[in-house]
Design a protein around this motif. Structure first.
Motif, mmCIF file in Angstrom:
data_model
loop_
_atom_site.group_PDB
_atom_site.id
_atom_site.type_symbol
_atom_site.label_atom_id
_atom_site.label_comp_id
_atom_site.label_asym_id
_atom_site.label_seq_id
_atom_site.Cartn_x
_atom_site.Cartn_y
_atom_site.Cartn_z
ATOM 1 N N LYS A 178 39.773 -25.705 -33.943
ATOM 2 C CA LYS A 178 38.959 -24.637 -34.519
ATOM 3 C C LYS A 178 37.603 -25.198 -34.894
ATOM 4 O O LYS A 178 37.508 -26.116 -35.703
ATOM 5 N N LEU A 179 36.579 -24.686 -34.282
ATOM 6 C CA LEU A 179 35.239 -25.194 -34.532
ATOM 7 C C LEU A 179 34.315 -24.026 -34.771
ATOM 8 O O LEU A 179 34.531 -22.939 -34.235
ATOM 9 N N PRO A 180 33.256 -24.222 -35.552
ATOM 10 C CA PRO A 180 32.291 -23.127 -35.696
ATOM 11 C C PRO A 180 31.570 -22.876 -34.390
ATOM 12 O O PRO A 180 31.524 -23.720 -33.498
ATOM 13 N N ARG A 181 31.017 -21.694 -34.264
ATOM 14 C CA ARG A 181 30.351 -21.344 -33.004
ATOM 15 C C ARG A 181 29.099 -22.163 -32.804
ATOM 16 O O ARG A 181 28.800 -22.580 -31.706
ATOM 17 N N LEU A 182 28.334 -22.325 -33.873
ATOM 18 C CA LEU A 182 27.118 -23.103 -33.744
ATOM 19 C C LEU A 182 27.423 -24.492 -34.275
ATOM 20 O O LEU A 182 27.730 -24.659 -35.439
ATOM 21 N N LEU A 183 27.368 -25.448 -33.386
ATOM 22 C CA LEU A 183 27.764 -26.789 -33.792
ATOM 23 C C LEU A 183 26.571 -27.524 -34.343
ATOM 24 O O LEU A 183 25.607 -27.767 -33.633
ATOM 25 N N ARG A 184 26.637 -27.895 -35.593
ATOM 26 C CA ARG A 184 25.569 -28.685 -36.174
ATOM 27 C C ARG A 184 26.180 -29.897 -36.831
ATOM 28 O O ARG A 184 26.547 -29.848 -37.995
ATOM 29 N N PRO A 185 26.315 -30.973 -36.128
ATOM 30 C CA PRO A 185 26.922 -32.141 -36.769
ATOM 31 C C PRO A 185 25.971 -32.759 -37.779
ATOM 32 O O PRO A 185 24.761 -32.531 -37.727
ATOM 33 N N SER A 216 19.322 -29.270 -24.996
ATOM 34 C CA SER A 216 20.422 -28.323 -24.785
ATOM 35 C C SER A 216 21.352 -28.344 -25.976
ATOM 36 O O SER A 216 21.440 -29.325 -26.691
ATOM 37 N N ASP A 217 22.086 -27.257 -26.118
ATOM 38 C CA ASP A 217 23.147 -27.230 -27.107
ATOM 39 C C ASP A 217 24.206 -28.254 -26.773
ATOM 40 O O ASP A 217 24.333 -28.692 -25.653
ATOM 41 N N TYR A 218 25.030 -28.519 -27.750
ATOM 42 C CA TYR A 218 26.140 -29.432 -27.509
ATOM 43 C C TYR A 218 27.101 -28.880 -26.465
ATOM 44 O O TYR A 218 27.713 -29.636 -25.720
ATOM 45 N N TYR A 219 27.206 -27.575 -26.351
ATOM 46 C CA TYR A 219 28.083 -27.029 -25.307
ATOM 47 C C TYR A 219 27.462 -27.213 -23.946
ATOM 48 O O TYR A 219 28.124 -27.522 -22.971
ATOM 49 N N HIS A 220 26.161 -26.956 -23.922
ATOM 50 C CA HIS A 220 25.470 -26.999 -22.636
ATOM 51 C C HIS A 220 25.413 -28.412 -22.065
ATOM 52 O O HIS A 220 25.335 -28.604 -20.849
ATOM 53 N N VAL A 221 25.445 -29.389 -22.942
ATOM 54 C CA VAL A 221 25.390 -30.778 -22.484
ATOM 55 C C VAL A 221 26.539 -31.061 -21.527
ATOM 56 O O VAL A 221 26.380 -31.771 -20.539
ATOM 57 N N ILE A 222 27.701 -30.492 -21.837
ATOM 58 C CA ILE A 222 28.868 -30.774 -20.994
ATOM 59 C C ILE A 222 28.622 -30.286 -19.572
ATOM 60 O O ILE A 222 28.978 -30.940 -18.599
ATOM 61 N N ALA A 248 40.875 -26.368 -9.368
ATOM 62 C CA ALA A 248 40.165 -25.086 -9.364
ATOM 63 C C ALA A 248 41.036 -24.011 -9.976
ATOM 64 O O ALA A 248 40.541 -23.128 -10.684
ATOM 65 N N ALA A 249 42.326 -24.078 -9.726
ATOM 66 C CA ALA A 249 43.216 -23.116 -10.352
ATOM 67 C C ALA A 249 43.234 -23.307 -11.860
ATOM 68 O O ALA A 249 43.392 -22.352 -12.616
ATOM 69 N N LEU A 250 43.034 -24.565 -12.288
ATOM 70 C CA LEU A 250 43.083 -24.833 -13.722
ATOM 71 C C LEU A 250 41.755 -24.546 -14.392
ATOM 72 O O LEU A 250 41.696 -23.927 -15.450
ATOM 73 N N THR A 251 40.668 -25.010 -13.797
ATOM 74 C CA THR A 251 39.385 -24.950 -14.483
ATOM 75 C C THR A 251 38.457 -23.879 -13.962
ATOM 76 O O THR A 251 37.521 -23.505 -14.629
ATOM 77 N N GLY A 252 38.677 -23.428 -12.738
ATOM 78 C CA GLY A 252 37.797 -22.417 -12.177
ATOM 79 C C GLY A 252 36.767 -22.961 -11.222
ATOM 80 O O GLY A 252 36.078 -22.200 -10.568
ATOM 81 N N ALA A 253 36.629 -24.267 -11.123
ATOM 82 C CA ALA A 253 35.616 -24.818 -10.231
ATOM 83 C C ALA A 253 36.222 -25.941 -9.431
ATOM 84 O O ALA A 253 37.185 -26.565 -9.859
ATOM 85 N N ARG A 254 35.625 -26.190 -8.260
ATOM 86 C CA ARG A 254 36.194 -27.221 -7.403
ATOM 87 C C ARG A 254 35.597 -28.586 -7.646
ATOM 88 O O ARG A 254 36.240 -29.581 -7.447
ATOM 89 N N MET A 255 34.361 -28.654 -8.032
ATOM 90 C CA MET A 255 33.764 -29.973 -8.128
ATOM 91 C C MET A 255 33.135 -30.232 -9.479
ATOM 92 O O MET A 255 33.350 -31.266 -10.062
ATOM 93 N N LEU A 256 32.370 -29.332 -10.013
ATOM 94 C CA LEU A 256 31.722 -29.527 -11.304
ATOM 95 C C LEU A 256 32.438 -28.642 -12.290
ATOM 96 O O LEU A 256 32.165 -27.464 -12.404
ATOM 97 N N PHE A 257 33.373 -29.239 -13.005
ATOM 98 C CA PHE A 257 34.411 -28.448 -13.627
ATOM 99 C C PHE A 257 34.004 -27.743 -14.907
ATOM 100 O O PHE A 257 34.439 -26.635 -15.153
ATOM 101 N N ASN A 258 33.217 -28.427 -15.758
ATOM 102 C CA ASN A 258 32.826 -27.800 -17.015
ATOM 103 C C ASN A 258 34.065 -27.346 -17.773
ATOM 104 O O ASN A 258 34.167 -26.203 -18.201
ATOM 105 N N TYR A 259 35.006 -28.224 -17.917
ATOM 106 C CA TYR A 259 36.320 -27.847 -18.433
ATOM 107 C C TYR A 259 36.561 -28.388 -19.839
ATOM 108 O O TYR A 259 37.091 -27.693 -20.679
ATOM 109 N N PHE A 260 36.133 -29.618 -20.106
ATOM 110 C CA PHE A 260 36.402 -30.167 -21.430
ATOM 111 C C PHE A 260 35.474 -29.536 -22.444
ATOM 112 O O PHE A 260 34.327 -29.209 -22.152
ATOM 113 N N ARG A 261 35.960 -29.376 -23.650
ATOM 114 C CA ARG A 261 35.143 -28.863 -24.728
ATOM 115 C C ARG A 261 35.280 -29.796 -25.897
ATOM 116 O O ARG A 261 36.239 -30.555 -25.996
ATOM 117 N N ILE A 262 34.347 -29.694 -26.838
ATOM 118 C CA ILE A 262 34.464 -30.515 -28.038
ATOM 119 C C ILE A 262 35.636 -29.967 -28.829
ATOM 120 O O ILE A 262 35.614 -28.845 -29.302
#
Lengths: 422, 185, 474
Positions: A343-350, A111-117, A199-213
């Motif tokens: 500010k990060l590029p869209r495609l993350l390639r570390p 998975s992408d680095y985003y999808h991993v989260i 849920a008001a903050l992140t949009g989900a009640r249990m599996l939040f998928n809220y933090f980003r790199i």
């Protein structure tokens, strides 16, 4: 009136159900009686291979095997504990895992680095933000990303809220496993308030998928702040009320005190972390030992107890709830302005490299070891789960106790099978 | 970045460290031979100025060419995490001494590494599969693990195996399909 | 209309032919008939013949039958009492189950069932129908006769004890001299049922549950019975009816004030006997999935379930009878009051007409009122329906009040039920609040604390009876 036609053929036989598939005929199943073993009961249905397995599956006089799980009203998820019982007393335990294994590590390698989260959320589903945080910490170290301070404070705020929710749930389940039907419903009411907030903050009640790199996925909004303010005005009193239901209950205290005592050396030898370790006297908290995010600037205590029994593990988590409320208060007071995402590029390639990030989750230290090979998918994504190490103590804590204590001990360690089985 | 840690490690472990000690952010990394694992871990655990008493993680890694076992340790004496990479372990017969003599908690971690990679830990009393069913034949996290091959050899297709302690390595028919090679690091 | 494919038409034709064939009950010969047909052919005429014979003989022998019954009135009374008890356990259990669901829900800050009837009242009935409708099977490996009999034994052991409980002056099954002994003897038989259920299910969880329950019930029977001996000493008799009579007067005559320790011991021991929280580890569903009843489903489980709730009712009834005065009122009423002016013998059967008329008139008035004032929301039939309900409730209340004033047994039942249901509520309350006790703590408590306490109570009571020269000492 037309007459019915005469019957020309004999009445057909009533249809019967098709013959059941017989296990004797299925070449894929090995039946118990085919296994040669001199055990009274052929468990496991294959020859034992390791020393420990042979030791466990050899049964003595007056002993029997009892499977607690995987389908059981009270094991925390799909956990199978094969107990060797002598009457009501547990002689030995063999936990069998893997019923919830989903191959998260392998999926994250593809998975992408985003999808991993998103993939890593359902590991400890009761407190999903901590896995995200650990993953994101490791990735930020790989990519040398600076997280803006506002995002850090929001991360701490949401994570501590979730810690309170997780500990409240723990309390409810501990009481339920001991037979009290009421505290779990109270804890769900409180958890629901917090989860609605998130849920008001992140949009989900249990599996939040809220933090980003590099930050979080969205700033605080009005609804979240109003709910949070509401909750904060009642939080301390509500906690006292709910915990008072169990703390002063003679039956609960007598069942939890002195049961499942884990001393300091044992806890360290097993790599147990979190509230279980602190209840045994070792004041190790990743937020203090190896600070990350803005924890160095926050003022909170690390509660520690010395007894190491189930009651201490329960009381420590209630203390931690109070500390978390203090932290949330400080976050609200000190919240800086600014962006919530770097500010990060869209495609993350570390660049190729290795990184380890660890956070203090409600159950202990959650660590992520990420290896990058220069592509946009992690080469190796390793998650170290605290419940995994906590559960490992069980075969050493249970023997000698009664069957009824099994639940008291296992629940007090607060395992979440999603994390254990990855 | 703890420079003192680097010096202390070089003083204590000296010859056993292969290559330079790398430090980045809050992590210090050393590489050792798999045969040196018990000595190194014992030194790190017991010596007075190092005292790495907490085993944070024990992971297997398949780099495509070889296998590694990666340990993460924590000590009160240093603000850094210590990463120990035990390499190289061959892909045909990956063996590594077990850390259970020092930390009983390593038992399940090694079981997981065995289950996912096939790394045999010598000295682990209970080296059997932990997540996959006990008669599973493949090692899922290996880079040459291909799901269609695995499915074709599974009980769903009528193949019934009782696992032997070490299953032979599986080589995919199409190397380019599933394996990704790590760049030279 | 598009033509259907040929295959569909053929299939439809074959299906119709088969349906026609299978519908026609055309029996050509005995040899061609199936087993069920043969059985039907034999049994249906036989049943008809027996039924007609029974009716004819009843009609012919009506006179001598009634004379026989009149001569053996105690026998008739006994049969009626037994049938009444067996039948009335079902609504009692239903009411208790509903009460438990709702009360525990309110304690948990939930609502409980509220869909199945008005305020969810039909929930128990639905549960009962559900267990009746389930498949009745015994899992592989069970000992089928024992497995089948276990719920029966448990249920009967509980229900037989209702024979001796006095619900009102004159309303009891039998007034044994040794009523209390009979009660404990029958109640103890339930252990047998639990053990049978635990053993016969081919399941280790059931075995553990059954053995736990046997140990628990047997150990708590001793403090239970010893704590009650104090009451026997004070009342001078083991007959429950006389024990209730001995407490008549006012509330201060109740034995609870004379035997406080015994009440406490009895309450705790009875909770353990009935397998209620906090002593419900026989069915601890967080450890041993459902204890002895793991492998039971359908009506077999229904019997265990009912037995448990009937047990709760029974022990509440016993506590009421032994310590809280049974059917006596808490204070001295100048009742029963003779409502002479409502003399039923004067008006006779016209009472029915008067009641019916009053009901009709009230229904009309109320229905019209509801319909007029809430015309938009209520249609006429439902308005009159509601009016009927209210009128019916009102008439019932009036009649009940009249009976209450005039008849002493109605009063007795009323006070008995009030007190019993207070204790039932306490049991349900405990279930919603307390966690479970561990098995070794449970046994230790019974043997180390309750037994010495009950013995102490016994000695003190006996000494007091002798020293104070109470009437029952003779």
């Amino acid at each position: 009136m037309p007459t019915r036609p005469a019957r020309t053929s004999p009445r057909p036989k009533r249809q019967r159900a098709p013959e059941q598939h017989r296990s004797e005929d299925d070449p894929r199943i090995m039946l118990d009686r085919e296994v040669s073993s001199d055990l009274y009961e052929p468990i496991p249905p294959y020859p034992t291979r390791t020393e420990r397995e042979a030791e466990f599956y050899t049964i003595g006089d007056g002993q029997m095997f009892l499977n607690l799980g995987p389908q059981h009203p009270a094991t925390h998820g799909v956990l199978r504990l094969v107990l060797k019982l002598s009457g009501e007393q547990v002689v030995d335990v063999d936990p069998v895992l893997g019923y919830l294994h989903r191959g998260v590590e392998k999926i994250c390698e593809n998975s992408d680095y985003y999808h991993v989260i998103d993939q890593v959320d359902p590991l400890e589903y009761a407190s999903a933000l901590f896995q995200e945080w650990a993953a994101v910490l490791a990735f930020e170290k790989l990519m040398d990303v600076e997280v803006p301070p506002r995002a850090e404070y929001i991360r701490v705020l949401s994570a501590e809220l979730l810690r309170v929710a997780s500990h409240t749930l723990f309390m409810g389940f501990l009481a339920l496993d001991m037979g009290g039907l009421t505290p779990i419903l109270y804890s769900f009411i409180e958890r629901d308030e917090i989860v609605e907030m998130l849920a008001a903050l992140t949009g989900a009640r249990m599996l939040f998928n809220y933090f980003r790199i590099g930050g979080v996925n969205g700033d605080l909004n009005h609804e979240f702040m109003s709910r949070l303010g509401d909750w904060m005005s009642r939080a301390a009193k509500q906690t006292e009320a709910s915990t008072g239901l169990l703390n002063e209950n003679e039956i609960f205290v007598r069942r939890a005190r002195g049961v499942g005592v884990m001393d300091r050396e044992m806890a360290l030898r097993f790599g147990v972390t979190g509230g279980n370790l602190r209840a045994s006297g070792v004041p190790f908290d990743v937020r203090r030992a190896h600070p990350y995010s803005v924890y160095p600037q926050l003022d909170f205590n690390v509660p520690t107890r010395l007894e190491g029994d189930s009651l201490a593990r329960y009381l420590i988590r209630m203390d931690e709830v109070r500390e978390s409320i203090k932290i949330i208060d400080q976050c609200l007071n000190n919240m800086p302005d600014g962006p919530v995402m770097a500010k990060l590029p869209r495609l993350l390639r570390p660049h190729p490299g290795r990184a380890w990030g660890a956070v203090e989750g409600p159950r202990g230290m959650l660590g992520v070891y990420a290896i990058s090979d220069g592509t946009d998918q992690p080469f190796r994504f390793r998650i170290h789960d605290p419940s995994f190490m906590n559960l490992e103590v069980v075969p050493h804590l249970l023997p000698g106790n009664l069957l009824a204590d099994t639940m008291a001990i296992v629940s007090s360690l607060d395992p979440i099978m999603g994390g254990i089985d990855k | 970045m703890d420079r003192t840690l680097k010096r202390r490690l070089e003083a204590r472990l000296g010859a056993q460290i292969q290559g330079p000690i790398r430090q980045r952010h809050d992590q210090t990394e050393i590489r050792i031979q798999p045969g040196d694992v018990p000595d190194v871990l014992r030194t790190l655990h017991d010596s007075v100025d190092l005292r790495f008493e907490l085993l944070a993680d024990l992971a297997g890694v398949d780099t495509g060419r070889e296998m590694q076992v990666v340990y993460h340790l924590w000590s009160e004496t240093s603000p850094d995490w210590l990463r120990i990479i035990a390499e190289p372990l061959s892909r045909e017969d990956p063996r590594c001494p077990s850390a259970t003599f020092l930390w009983t908690g390593a038992e399940w971690l090694e079981r997981e590494a065995y289950d996912m990679f096939g790394i045999v830990f010598e000295g682990n009393r209970d080296l059997r599969r932990i997540f996959m069913p006990p008669d599973y034949t493949s090692f899922p996290l290996r880079k040459d693990f291909l799901l269609p091959d695995d499915a074709a050899r599974s009980p769903g297709e009528g193949v019934r195996n009782v696992e032997r302690p070490f299953a032979p390595a599986v080589v995919a028919d199409d190397p380019a399909a599933g394996i990704r090679r790590a760049p030279a690091s | 209309m598009r033509a259907l494919p040929a295959t569909f038409r053929e299939q439809a034709r074959a299906a119709r032919a088969y349906a026609v064939e299978s519908r026609a009950f055309a029996l050509e010969s005995w040899a061609g008939a199936s087993l069920t047909d043969r059985l039907a052919l034999i049994l249906v005429p036989l049943a008809l013949f027996l039924f007609v014979g029974a009716v004819v003989s009843a009609v012919v022998m009506l006179g001598p039958t009634i004379d026989f019954l009149r001569a053996n009135l105690p026998l008739v009374r006994f049969v009626v009492a037994v049938v009444g008890i067996l039948v009335l356990t079902i609504p009692t259990a239903f009411l208790l189950i509903y009460m438990e669901l709702k009360v525990i829900a309110r304690m948990n800050l939930r609502v409980g069932p509220n869909r199945v009837g008005p305020w969810g009242a039909a929930m128990s009935v639905v549960h009962g129908l559900k267990v009746l409708a389930k498949e009745d099977f015994a899992p592989t490996g069970v000992d089928v006769p024992v497995f089948t009999l276990a719920p029966v034994v448990t249920f009967l052991a509980s229900v037989m004890t209702l024979l001796v409980i006095p619900f009102a002056p004159g309303i009891f099954g039998q007034d044994f001299n040794i009523g209390l002994l009979f009660f404990f003897a029958m109640g103890g038989l339930s252990v047998l049922g639990l053990l049978m259920g635990g053993w016969a299910s081919f399941n280790k969880y059931s075995l553990l549950g059954g053995l736990r329950s046997a140990a628990q019930i047997v150990s708590y029977e001793i403090p239970l019975t010893i704590s009650v001996v104090g009451v026997i000493l004070l009342a001078g008799t083991m007959s429950l009816n006389h024990i209730a009579l001995a407490q008549s007067g006012s509330a201060l005559d109740w034995f609870v004030f004379k035997q406080p320790l015994a009440v406490l011991i009895f309450f705790i021991a009875a909770t353990a006997e009935a397998n209620r929280t906090p002593f419900d580890l026989t069915e601890a569903d967080s450890e041993i999935v459902a204890g002895f009843s793991t492998e039971y489903s359908g009506m077999r489980f229904g019997f265990f379930y009912f037995a448990e709730y009937v047990n709760v009712f029974i022990i509440s009834a016993l506590i009421t009878t032994l310590f809280f005065g049974g059917w006596t009122a808490p204070f001295n009423w100048p009742w029963p009051y003779n409502l002479n002016w409502l003399d039923a013998s004067g008006i006779g059967a016209a009472w029915i007409l008067i009641v019916g008329l009053a009901l009709l008139v009230a229904t009309d008035i109320l229905g019209a009122a509801i319909w007029l004032f809430r015309g938009r929301r209520w249609s006429a039939p439902s308005a009159f329906g509601m009016g009927f309900l209210i009128a019916g409730a009102g008439v019932t209340v009036l009649i009940g009040l009249a009976c209450f004033i005039a008849l002493d047994w109605v009063q007795g039942i009323f006070w008995f039920m009030v007190k019993t249901y207070i204790f039932v509520f306490v049991f349900v309350w405990m279930r919603g609040t307390l966690p479970r006790v561990r098995v070794d703590q449970l046994m230790g408590f019974a043997w180390k604390w309750l037994l010495p306490a009950s013995l102490l109570n016994l000695f003190v009571t006996a000494a007091a009876v002798i020293i104070l020269n109470l009437p029952s000492a003779r």
